[in-house]
Design a protein around this motif. Structure first.
Motif, PDB file in Angstrom:
ATOM      1  N   TYR A 147       6.784 -55.778   1.956  1.00 11.81           N
ATOM      2  CA  TYR A 147       6.516 -54.515   1.285  1.00 11.81           C
ATOM      3  C   TYR A 147       5.511 -54.689   0.143  1.00 11.81           C
ATOM      4  O   TYR A 147       5.379 -55.775  -0.443  1.00 11.81           O
ATOM      5  CB  TYR A 147       7.807 -53.921   0.700  1.00 11.81           C
ATOM      6  N   ASP A 148       4.820 -53.595  -0.153  1.00 13.24           N
ATOM      7  CA  ASP A 148       3.977 -53.485  -1.349  1.00 13.24           C
ATOM      8  C   ASP A 148       4.889 -53.046  -2.488  1.00 13.24           C
ATOM      9  O   ASP A 148       5.251 -51.881  -2.589  1.00 13.24           O
ATOM     10  CB  ASP A 148       2.882 -52.455  -1.083  1.00 13.24           C
ATOM     11  N   ASP A 149       5.266 -53.991  -3.344  1.00 14.66           N
ATOM     12  CA  ASP A 149       6.194 -53.691  -4.433  1.00 14.66           C
ATOM     13  C   ASP A 149       5.399 -53.300  -5.679  1.00 14.66           C
ATOM     14  O   ASP A 149       4.512 -54.026  -6.117  1.00 14.66           O
ATOM     15  CB  ASP A 149       7.075 -54.906  -4.738  1.00 14.66           C
ATOM     16  N   GLN A 150       5.743 -52.138  -6.228  1.00 17.07           N
ATOM     17  CA  GLN A 150       5.037 -51.635  -7.401  1.00 17.07           C
ATOM     18  C   GLN A 150       5.968 -51.427  -8.595  1.00 17.07           C
ATOM     19  O   GLN A 150       5.652 -50.683  -9.514  1.00 17.07           O
ATOM     20  CB  GLN A 150       4.326 -50.326  -7.045  1.00 17.07           C
ATOM     21  N   TRP A 151       7.151 -52.056  -8.535  1.00 19.41           N
ATOM     22  CA  TRP A 151       8.107 -51.962  -9.643  1.00 19.41           C
ATOM     23  C   TRP A 151       7.670 -52.939 -10.728  1.00 19.41           C
ATOM     24  O   TRP A 151       7.602 -54.155 -10.495  1.00 19.41           O
ATOM     25  CB  TRP A 151       9.505 -52.278  -9.117  1.00 19.41           C
ATOM     26  N   ALA A 152       7.378 -52.432 -11.905  1.00 18.10           N
ATOM     27  CA  ALA A 152       6.795 -53.244 -12.975  1.00 18.10           C
ATOM     28  C   ALA A 152       7.586 -54.524 -13.279  1.00 18.10           C
ATOM     29  O   ALA A 152       6.972 -55.578 -13.527  1.00 18.10           O
ATOM     30  CB  ALA A 152       6.642 -52.403 -14.238  1.00 18.10           C
ATOM     31  N   PRO A 153       8.937 -54.525 -13.284  1.00 17.97           N
ATOM     32  CA  PRO A 153       9.648 -55.762 -13.624  1.00 17.97           C
ATOM     33  C   PRO A 153       9.434 -56.915 -12.633  1.00 17.97           C
ATOM     34  O   PRO A 153       9.761 -58.050 -12.943  1.00 17.97           O
ATOM     35  CB  PRO A 153      11.129 -55.331 -13.620  1.00 17.97           C
ATOM     36  N   VAL A 154       8.893 -56.635 -11.442  1.00 22.14           N
ATOM     37  CA  VAL A 154       8.695 -57.713 -10.458  1.00 22.14           C
ATOM     38  C   VAL A 154       7.218 -57.859 -10.117  1.00 22.14           C
ATOM     39  O   VAL A 154       6.860 -58.322  -9.032  1.00 22.14           O
ATOM     40  CB  VAL A 154       9.533 -57.460  -9.187  1.00 22.14           C
ATOM     41  N   VAL A 155       6.351 -57.462 -11.036  1.00 17.27           N
ATOM     42  CA  VAL A 155       4.906 -57.621 -10.874  1.00 17.27           C
ATOM     43  C   VAL A 155       4.394 -58.449 -12.045  1.00 17.27           C
ATOM     44  O   VAL A 155       4.704 -58.168 -13.195  1.00 17.27           O
ATOM     45  CB  VAL A 155       4.192 -56.251 -10.828  1.00 17.27           C
ATOM     46  N   ALA A 156       3.595 -59.499 -11.737  1.00 14.72           N
ATOM     47  CA  ALA A 156       3.088 -60.388 -12.784  1.00 14.72           C
ATOM     48  C   ALA A 156       1.635 -60.118 -13.133  1.00 14.72           C
ATOM     49  O   ALA A 156       1.192 -60.440 -14.230  1.00 14.72           O
ATOM     50  CB  ALA A 156       3.241 -61.852 -12.341  1.00 14.72           C
ATOM     51  N   VAL A 198      13.608 -40.148  -5.141  1.00 15.99           N
ATOM     52  CA  VAL A 198      13.552 -40.448  -3.711  1.00 15.99           C
ATOM     53  C   VAL A 198      13.993 -41.896  -3.497  1.00 15.99           C
ATOM     54  O   VAL A 198      13.537 -42.804  -4.207  1.00 15.99           O
ATOM     55  CB  VAL A 198      12.128 -40.242  -3.153  1.00 15.99           C
ATOM     56  N   GLY A 199      14.885 -42.119  -2.523  1.00 14.69           N
ATOM     57  CA  GLY A 199      15.349 -43.467  -2.244  1.00 14.69           C
ATOM     58  C   GLY A 199      14.207 -44.432  -2.022  1.00 14.69           C
ATOM     59  O   GLY A 199      13.232 -44.106  -1.322  1.00 14.69           O
ATOM     60  N   ASN A 200      14.287 -45.610  -2.625  1.00 14.34           N
ATOM     61  CA  ASN A 200      13.243 -46.617  -2.429  1.00 14.34           C
ATOM     62  C   ASN A 200      13.046 -46.895  -0.946  1.00 14.34           C
ATOM     63  O   ASN A 200      14.004 -46.909  -0.167  1.00 14.34           O
ATOM     64  CB  ASN A 200      13.598 -47.907  -3.166  1.00 14.34           C
ATOM     65  N   TYR A 201      11.811 -47.141  -0.553  1.00 12.79           N
ATOM     66  CA  TYR A 201      11.363 -47.387   0.828  1.00 12.79           C
ATOM     67  C   TYR A 201      11.222 -46.095   1.629  1.00 12.79           C
ATOM     68  O   TYR A 201      10.751 -46.123   2.759  1.00 12.79           O
ATOM     69  CB  TYR A 201      12.284 -48.357   1.586  1.00 12.79           C
ATOM     70  N   TRP A 202      11.650 -44.952   1.056  1.00 11.99           N
ATOM     71  CA  TRP A 202      11.495 -43.678   1.734  1.00 11.99           C
ATOM     72  C   TRP A 202      10.316 -42.914   1.124  1.00 11.99           C
ATOM     73  O   TRP A 202       9.999 -43.072  -0.051  1.00 11.99           O
ATOM     74  CB  TRP A 202      12.756 -42.824   1.597  1.00 11.99           C
ATOM     75  N   SER A 203       9.706 -42.058   1.938  1.00 10.06           N
ATOM     76  CA  SER A 203       8.673 -41.141   1.457  1.00 10.06           C
ATOM     77  C   SER A 203       9.208 -39.721   1.557  1.00 10.06           C
ATOM     78  O   SER A 203       9.982 -39.405   2.464  1.00 10.06           O
ATOM     79  CB  SER A 203       7.393 -41.264   2.304  1.00 10.06           C
ATOM     80  N   ALA A 242      11.864 -29.582   3.531  1.00 11.62           N
ATOM     81  CA  ALA A 242      11.796 -30.711   2.597  1.00 11.62           C
ATOM     82  C   ALA A 242      12.528 -31.866   3.255  1.00 11.62           C
ATOM     83  O   ALA A 242      13.623 -31.691   3.797  1.00 11.62           O
ATOM     84  CB  ALA A 242      12.431 -30.364   1.252  1.00 11.62           C
ATOM     85  N   GLY A 243      11.925 -33.050   3.224  1.00 13.92           N
ATOM     86  CA  GLY A 243      12.562 -34.164   3.929  1.00 13.92           C
ATOM     87  C   GLY A 243      12.068 -35.514   3.465  1.00 13.92           C
ATOM     88  O   GLY A 243      11.247 -35.634   2.554  1.00 13.92           O
ATOM     89  N   ILE A 244      12.600 -36.537   4.120  1.00 13.51           N
ATOM     90  CA  ILE A 244      12.233 -37.919   3.828  1.00 13.51           C
ATOM     91  C   ILE A 244      11.894 -38.609   5.142  1.00 13.51           C
ATOM     92  O   ILE A 244      12.337 -38.194   6.216  1.00 13.51           O
ATOM     93  CB  ILE A 244      13.370 -38.676   3.103  1.00 13.51           C
ATOM     94  N   SER A 245      11.096 -39.654   5.047  1.00 12.92           N
ATOM     95  CA  SER A 245      10.719 -40.405   6.247  1.00 12.92           C
ATOM     96  C   SER A 245      10.526 -41.873   5.891  1.00 12.92           C
ATOM     97  O   SER A 245      10.332 -42.231   4.722  1.00 12.92           O
ATOM     98  CB  SER A 245       9.433 -39.846   6.862  1.00 12.92           C
ATOM     99  N   GLN A 246      10.583 -42.701   6.910  1.00 16.74           N
ATOM    100  CA  GLN A 246      10.398 -44.143   6.727  1.00 16.74           C
ATOM    101  C   GLN A 246       9.889 -44.744   8.036  1.00 16.74           C
ATOM    102  O   GLN A 246      10.313 -44.339   9.122  1.00 16.74           O
ATOM    103  CB  GLN A 246      11.712 -44.803   6.335  1.00 16.74           C
ATOM    104  N   VAL A 247       8.983 -45.707   7.926  1.00 15.69           N
ATOM    105  CA  VAL A 247       8.480 -46.415   9.101  1.00 15.69           C
ATOM    106  C   VAL A 247       9.332 -47.668   9.319  1.00 15.69           C
ATOM    107  O   VAL A 247       9.553 -48.442   8.390  1.00 15.69           O
ATOM    108  CB  VAL A 247       7.002 -46.806   8.929  1.00 15.69           C
TER     109      VAL A 247
END
Length: 613
Positions: free
Chosen positions: A75-84, A285-290, A336-341
């Motif tokens: 995954y492309d992680d964009q959560w600041a605490p796990v980005v250096a 929105v739940g993480n990993y969902w759009s 209104a909805g959510i999706s995930q690949v």
């Protein structure tokens, strides 16, 4: 004197020629090198690509796993605490949640090939972090490791690496509360001009019910040499695992085939990430969902639901809201909805989709269409560009109950099975507010979403081949039009060369501006006149396919034998005449006579029955 001058000129010319020669050598030499960064996209700020079998992998990098009874994710992680460095990092996940057992020694990683200078000294540096869902300090403290290694001939097969080195990262943080990135640095002398650098995550033991997340960032390889573009990475390498899903033919036209209960349960790993919504939320929105909406005159909301009465798995669920409260007007068909690949599926293999949920409204509106709100799901192939995947095969879930917002009923469940149409599939779930009613608040709760592989089962023919049964045979031909999205009574009338007034009268429609998706209308048969206003429907085939409930015209008893109805009952899924009779203190014979039923064993979902005690 002249001889001395000539000697000075010769010395000057010699020096000048030597200088020019040295300058030309420096300018044209391919041996001139300078220390510089040799890796491409080591900080993952140059974007990610979707790689079949892995997921989102930093551009310029390849990926690999060794399969088995485990779920992998990139995954492309964009959560600041796990980005250096910057705003992105590479997240690698190894997940055995929901599995009874797994194999030891599961690996997943990334790699990149580079051109170096043989004998040159290079500095390798990276940052990273290991996180686990609820880490247990009583377990082996070194159960997870991060390693690096290389091949000296440009070989990109990770299984041929023999010089793996463990990074001294011993800390395992809680997945939702990381305590800071760790770093690692080393130097080495390049043994060859072409090398492939590998980084891998190692889950040592076959423990079930675990989720390991490893973030990698700020990967640098600094040393001599002209910067060359990386050698293109070949497709992902996945070694075969113990579970082999059988292949079945893919049905055409986005048909969603429904399987009967299988002898072997679908116990494969959940391909959906954060389906229980315990993995956190971003902007509701739940993480990993759009998330998506259709806009218009309505307000939308996405929330982390934590009310235990509307949660079935853990302490969190996804709440979706469509709200027209305080609006003077709204639009119909608000979604209104959510999706995930989901990645790495086996085309043609059987997978089970399951979830729980509930519809709630701010107040009871008994005069409204009872099917004014629906929940749907669908899927589409997402191999090329997930953002462009278009879901067209939406299916309604048989969730017909609408609870009060402050007094919810029990959570409803749904499951079905499909043949995977491709390696990567986008799955969508959406709430649908059909009508442009104002001053309404719809809350839809979703939880426990699963998409699991099935090691057994055979796809049946769909739709089931069963001859129609007409409980009221007659000599006149009957033609029925099923209302589709976008239909109006005017369009239907034009299609069948009739008028709105004739259709309204034949179908007992009091308001010609209100028809429902799925409603069955009597229409003129081809080349014939309008049949009499009696709707003949095929009986409900009881399978795990959502049935669109249709309200039938109430029976018109002949005077003077018209019974006095103490109540009206609309047939729902699972009803039988015996159950209905017991519920109202009546009998099958009484209800059969009161409703002029030709066969007491044949009633329809949506049929309105006169209750006589």
């Amino acid at each position: 004197m002249k001889i001395g001058i000539r000697r000075q000129r010769l010395v000057f010319l010699s020096l000048l020629l030597a200088l020019l020669a040295s300058m030309s050598l420096v300018g044209g030499s391919t041996l001139a090198v300078v220390d510089q960064e040799m890796l491409t996209n080591g900080n993952f700020e140059s974007g990610f690509s979707t790689v079949a079998g892995c997921g989102s992998v930093g551009q310029g990098w390849g990926c690999f796993t060794n399969g088995g009874s485990i779920t992998y994710g990139f995954y492309d992680d964009q959560w600041a605490p796990v980005v250096a460095d910057g705003a992105h990092s590479q997240l690698i996940e190894l997940n055995t949640k929901g599995l009874a057992a797994s194999e030891p020694d599961r690996f997943a990683g990334i790699y990149q090939s580079v051109h170096l200078v043989r004998g040159g000294t290079y500095q390798l540096h990276l940052s990273g972090l290991m996180r686990e869902h609820e880490p247990n300090s009583a377990e082996d403290p070194f159960r997870y490791r991060v390693q690096w290694g290389y091949t000296t001939d440009g070989n990109t097969d990770w299984s041929t690496v023999t010089n793996w080195v463990e990074l001294p990262w011993d800390k395992i943080d809680n997945r939702l509360s990381p305590t800071g990135m760790e770093s690692y640095s080393t130097s080495f002398v390049a043994p060859s001009p072409t090398m492939t650098i590998f980084f891998r995550v190692w889950k040592k033991w076959g423990t079930p019910g675990r989720e390991l997340d490893v973030n990698l960032d700020a990967i640098s390889l600094f040393g001599p040499g002209p910067k060359n573009p990386p050698i293109p990475a070949p497709p992902v390498v996945i070694l075969p695992g113990p579970i082999e899903l059988p292949t079945y033919p893919i049905l055409p036209d986005n048909t969603i085939p429904i399987l009967p209960p299988a002898e072997v349960a679908c116990v494969g790993p959940n391909q959906i990430h954060n389906g229980s919504f315990e993995g956190g939320f971003t902007n509701g929105v739940g993480n990993y969902w759009s998330a998506y909406t259709t806009g218009g005159a309505a307000a939308y909301g996405f929330y982390d639901e934590m009310w235990p009465r509307v949660i079935t798995d853990g302490a969190h669920g996804q709440l979706i809201e469509i709200n027209t409260w305080g609006l003077a007007a709204s639009d119909p068909d608000r979604f209104a909805g959510i999706s995930q690949v989901v990645y790495g599926l086996k085309p043609g293999a059987t997978y089970e989709f399951a979830l729980t949920g509930l519809l709630r409204e701010e107040a009871a509106h008994p005069g409204d269409d009872p099917f004014r709100y629906r929940v749907q799901w669908g899927y589409a192939v997402a191999d090329a560009d997930p953002s462009q995947a278009d879901i067209t095969n939406w299916v309604e879930l048989p969730w017909d109950e609408i609870s009060l917002r402050t007094d919810p009923g029990p959570m409803l469940s749904y499951r079905t099975r499909i043949a995977a149409p491709g390696n990567n599939v986008i799955i969508g779930i959406r709430a649908w507010k059909k009508w442009g009613t104002t001053h309404r608040e719809l809350n839809v709760n979703l939880d426990a979403v699963r998409f699991s592989g099935c090691p057994g089962g055979v796809l049946p023919t769909w739709p089931p081949t069963q001859p129609p049964v007409d409980p009221q045979p007659g000599p006149e031909p009957i033609c029925v039009h099923v209302v589709a999205r976008g239909d109006t009574l005017g369009r239907i009338a034009a299609r069948y060369h009739t008028s709105v007034q004739v259709l309204a009268q034949a179908n007992n429609i009091s308001n010609p501006n209100v028809i429902y998706v799925g409603q069955k209308l009597i229409v003129p048969c081809e080349g014939g006149a309008m049949p009499p206003p009696v709707v003949r429907l095929q009986p409900v085939v009881v399978v795990e396919k959502p049935v669109v409930m249709v309200e039938q015209p109430s029976p018109q008893p002949v005077a003077p034998e018209a019974p006095v109805c103490s109540a009206w009952h609309i047939v729902v899924r699972g009803d039988t005449l015996n159950k209905i009779a017991a519920r109202y203190g009546s009998s099958v014979a009484t209800l059969t006579k009161a409703n002029s039923l030709a066969n007491p064993n044949v009633i329809y979902v949506g049929q309105k029955l006169c209750i006589v005690k």
